[in-house]
Design a protein around this motif. Structure first.
Motif, PDB file in Angstrom:
ATOM      1  N   LEU B 194       0.828  -1.206   0.000  1.00 49.80           N
ATOM      2  CA  LEU B 194       0.000   0.000   0.000  1.00 49.80           C
ATOM      3  C   LEU B 194       0.861   1.255   0.000  1.00 49.80           C
ATOM      4  O   LEU B 194       0.618   2.211  -0.756  1.00 49.80           O
ATOM      5  N   SER B 197       2.441   1.933  -3.285  1.00 45.74           N
ATOM      6  CA  SER B 197       1.531   2.514  -4.267  1.00 45.74           C
ATOM      7  C   SER B 197       1.253   3.969  -3.934  1.00 45.74           C
ATOM      8  O   SER B 197       0.886   4.753  -4.828  1.00 45.74           O
ATOM      9  N   LEU B 203      -3.266   8.704  -2.126  1.00 44.53           N
ATOM     10  CA  LEU B 203      -4.293   7.775  -1.666  1.00 44.53           C
ATOM     11  C   LEU B 203      -5.485   8.480  -1.043  1.00 44.53           C
ATOM     12  O   LEU B 203      -6.301   7.846  -0.402  1.00 44.53           O
ATOM     13  N   LEU B 207     -10.501   5.982  -4.650  1.00 41.23           N
ATOM     14  CA  LEU B 207      -9.722   4.784  -4.988  1.00 41.23           C
ATOM     15  C   LEU B 207      -8.754   4.437  -3.867  1.00 41.23           C
ATOM     16  O   LEU B 207      -8.608   3.272  -3.481  1.00 41.23           O
ATOM     17  N   LEU B 211      -8.659   1.029  -1.726  1.00 36.44           N
ATOM     18  CA  LEU B 211      -7.441   0.229  -1.707  1.00 36.44           C
ATOM     19  C   LEU B 211      -6.956   0.015  -0.284  1.00 36.44           C
ATOM     20  O   LEU B 211      -6.563  -1.099   0.105  1.00 36.44           O
ATOM     21  N   ILE B 215      -6.518  -3.540   1.636  1.00 39.60           N
ATOM     22  CA  ILE B 215      -5.249  -3.977   2.213  1.00 39.60           C
ATOM     23  C   ILE B 215      -5.408  -4.266   3.702  1.00 39.60           C
ATOM     24  O   ILE B 215      -4.849  -5.250   4.218  1.00 39.60           O
TER      25      ILE B 215
END
Lengths: 246, 257
Positions: B194, B197, B203, B207, B211, B215
Motif C-alpha cells: 500500500l 503505491s 491515496l 480509490l 485500496l 489492504i
C-alpha cells in the motif's frame, strides 16, 4: 544477590500475570454472541418489572471503545490536522477510555447509593455496548457534514441506545426517586458525550484552519469551550506565530 | 583475533588468508586422507580454543616436511588446527537462526490468506522477516516524503503488547511476545504494498480509500488466520481479525495521510 533481585522481579511479573488472568473469563465469547449483543444494545426492552440480564463481558465493550478511538482519529485526520499527530492519538484515547471507565465508575457509585442491583463489570459492559450508537453516529456524520443530519442521528440512534441502558437500569432499581436520579444522570451524560464528540473535534479543527488561513480572523471565534482542547490550540498557534516571527 | 595474526607470522610462505576459510572447508574433505598422516606426525590434536599450544610444537619438525610442498602444506596444517574449532560450528546463517526457506514459507502464507495455514510454522520465533518488513515500510514511506520511522516503531511495539495481552486472555494456551511480534510483522507485508503505491499516486481519494480498506482486510485476515491456526481458536477468527484490523488501520492512516 542478583538471584534475589531476579526472584523478586519474577514474582512481581508473575503476580502481574495473575492479575491479568482474573479478566480471562470476561473474554470468552463467540462472534455470534458479540453480534447479537451489538444489535440488542440498540433495542430498548419493554419489560422493566423484571430484572434484565446483562452479559458481563469485556471483549465487545473494549473493541467498541477502540473503534470509537479509531473513528475519532479518522475524523481528525480527514480534517487535515497532520501536524498534531501525537496529541491527536493521546487526546482520542484519553477521551474515549476516560469516558468509558470514568462514567462507568460514577454510575456504579450512584447505583450503590440508589441500591441498584448491578456489578462493576456489568456496568462497564452496559456502557461499552451503549457506545455502539455513538460509533455509528460519528462514523456517518464525520463523513457527511450536515448539521441537521447529525441532530437526527443524535436523537434517533443516541436516544435508542440511551433508552436501552436506562430501561435495563430501571428494571434493576426499586423506587421512583432512585430510578430518576440514576437514569437521568446516565441519559444526560451519554447524550452530552455524543454532542461533545461531534462539536469539539469538528470545531477545534475549524478554529485551527481559520487561524492558519487568515490572520485577521479572531482565533476564538468558533473554538469549543473545552479547556484542554482550547489550550492545545492556543499553544500550537502561539508556537506557530513564534516560529514565523523568528 | 590475535591467533590468526600469530599464524600469519609463523607460516612464512603461507598464502592462507581469512577469506580462504570457506575453501578450507571444502578442501579439507578432500585432503582428509593426506592429513591423517600429518596428524600423527603433529601429535595430539589440540582442542578448539587452544591455538597457542599448537605454536609450541617444534616448528622445525612440521616445517621440514613442508618445504617440498610450500603451497599445499601450510594450508593443511592451518586447516588442521582450524577445523577442530570450526568443524563443530554450524554455518553462520544457521547460527543466527535465519532460515530462508521458513521465511519464504511464512511470506507465502501471508500473501495468500485463503489457503489454510499450518499451525506449526509459528513455533519458532523469527524476527528477521518482521524487522525487514518494518524497515521496508519505513523506506517506502520515506519515498513518499514522510519520515515516520518513529511512529512505525512505536505503533508496532504498542500493538504487539496489546495483541499479546488480548490473545493471552482469549486463548487457552498462552502466547509469547516473540510469536505475536513475528506474526504481526509478517502480516505487515501488504501494508508495504500500500505504501509503495502511495509513492505513485495519492491515496486520499475514493480509490485510495478502497485500496486501503482492501489492504487492511487482507492483513487482518492473514494475521487472524495464522493466530487461530497456531492457537487452536477455531470459531474466533473474526474476533481476532477485528483488533488486528484496528491496528493495521492505524498503519493505513499513517500511510494515507
Amino acid at each position: 544477590q542478583m538471584w534475589q533481585v531476579g526472584k523478586r522481579q519474577a514474582s512481581r511479573a508473575f503476580s502481574l500475570y495473575a492479575n491479568i488472568d482474573i479478566l480471562r473469563p470476561y473474554f470468552d465469547v463467540e462472534p455470534v454472541q458479540v453480534r447479537a449483543r451489538l444489535l440488542e444494545s440498540m433495542i430498548p426492552v419493554k419489560m422493566i418489572n423484571f430484572p434484565q440480564k446483562i452479559a458481563g463481558e469485556l471483549y465487545g465493550p473494549l473493541m467498541l471503545v477502540f473503534t470509537l478511538v479509531a473513528i475519532l482519529l479518522h475524523g481528525m485526520k480527514t480534517s487535515d490536522t497532520i501536524i498534531r499527530e501525537g496529541t491527536l492519538m493521546g487526546t482520542a484515547i484519553g477521551t474515549c477510555f476516560g469516558y468509558w471507565l470514568g462514567v462507568s465508575a460514577f454510575i456504579y457509585f450512584l447505583a450503590y447509593l440508589c441500591n441498584a442491583q448491578i456489578t462493576m463489570v456489568q456496568m462497564l459492559s452496559l456502557l461499552g455496548y451503549g457506545l455502539f450508537g455513538h460509533c455509528i453516529t460519528l462514523f456517518v456524520t464525520y463523513n457527511i457534514h450536515f448539521h441537521s443530519l447529525f441532530y437526527i442521528f443524535w436523537l434517533g440512534v443516541g436516544g435508542l441506545s440511551t433508552l436501552r441502558m436506562v430501561a435495563v437500569l430501571v428494571s434493576r432499581t426499586v423506587g421512583h426517586t432512585q430510578r430518576l436520579i440514576l437514569c437521568g444522570t446516565l441519559a444526560a451524560l451519554h447524550m452530552l458525550f455524543l454532542l461533545y464528540l461531534h462539536f469539539a473535534y469538528h470545531k477545534v479543527v475549524e478554529g485551527i484552519l481559520d487561524t492558519l488561513e487568515g490572520p485577521n480572523m479572531p482565533p476564538f471565534q468558533r473554538v469549543a469551550r473545552d479547556i484542554p482542547v482550547v489550550s492545545n490550540a492556543v499553544s500550537n498557534t502561539t508556537a506557530k506565530a513564534v516560529a514565523l516571527t523568528l | 583475533m590475535s591467533d590468526f595474526e600469530q599464524f600469519h607470522v609463523d607460516f612464512y610462505q603461507s598464502n592462507y588468508t581469512i577469506d580462504d576459510q570457506e575453501e578450507g572447508y571444502n578442501s579439507y574433505g578432500s585432503n582428509e586422507n593426506l592429513c591423517g598422516s600429518r596428524k600423527s606426525q603433529a601429535g595430539e590434536q589440540p582442542p578448539a580454543g587452544a591455538f597457542a599450544p599448537l605454536e609450541m610444537l617444534p616448528p622445525s619438525q612440521t616445517y621440514t616436511g613442508q618445504i617440498l610442498q610450500p603451497t599445499y602444506s601450510p594450508n593443511t596444517l592451518s586447516h588442521l588446527s582450524y577445523t577442530d574449532g570450526f568443524d563443530e560450528e554450524p554455518p553462520l546463517l544457521e547460527e543466527l537462526g535465519i532460515n530462508f526457506e521458513h521465511i519464504w514459507q511464512k511470506t507465502l502464507t501471508v500473501l495468500n490468506p485463503m489457503k489454510p495455514a499450518d499451525g506449526s510454522i509459528m513455533n519458532e520465533t523469527d524476527l528477521t522477516g518482521p524487522v525487514v518488513f518494518c524497515l521496508a515500510l519505513g523506506a517506502t514511506l520515506l519515498l513518499a516524503g514522510k519520515v515516520h520511522f518513529g511512529y512505525v516503531y512505536g505503533m508496532s511495539a504498542i500493538g504487539c503488547l496489546a495483541m499479546h495481552a488480548l490473545l493471552n486472555l482469549m486463548s487457552i494456551s498462552g502466547v509469547s511476545h516473540g510469536c505475536v511480534a513475528s506474526v504481526l510483522g509478517y502480516c505487515l507485508l501488504p501494508m508495504v504494498i500500500l505504501s509503495s503505491s502511495a509513492v505513485i499516486f495519492s491515496l486520499q481519494g475514493i480509490l485510495g480509500t478502497f485500496l486501503a480498506l482492501f489492504i487492511i482486510g487482507w492483513c487482518s485476515l492473514s494475521a487472524s488466520k495464522i493466530f487461530t491456526s497456531a492457537l487452536a481458536m477455531e470459531g474466533q477468527q473474526l474476533l481476532i481479525a477485528y483488533p488486528c484490523a484496528l491496528l493495521y488501520g492505524l498503519f493505513a492512516l499513517l500511510t494515507v495521510f
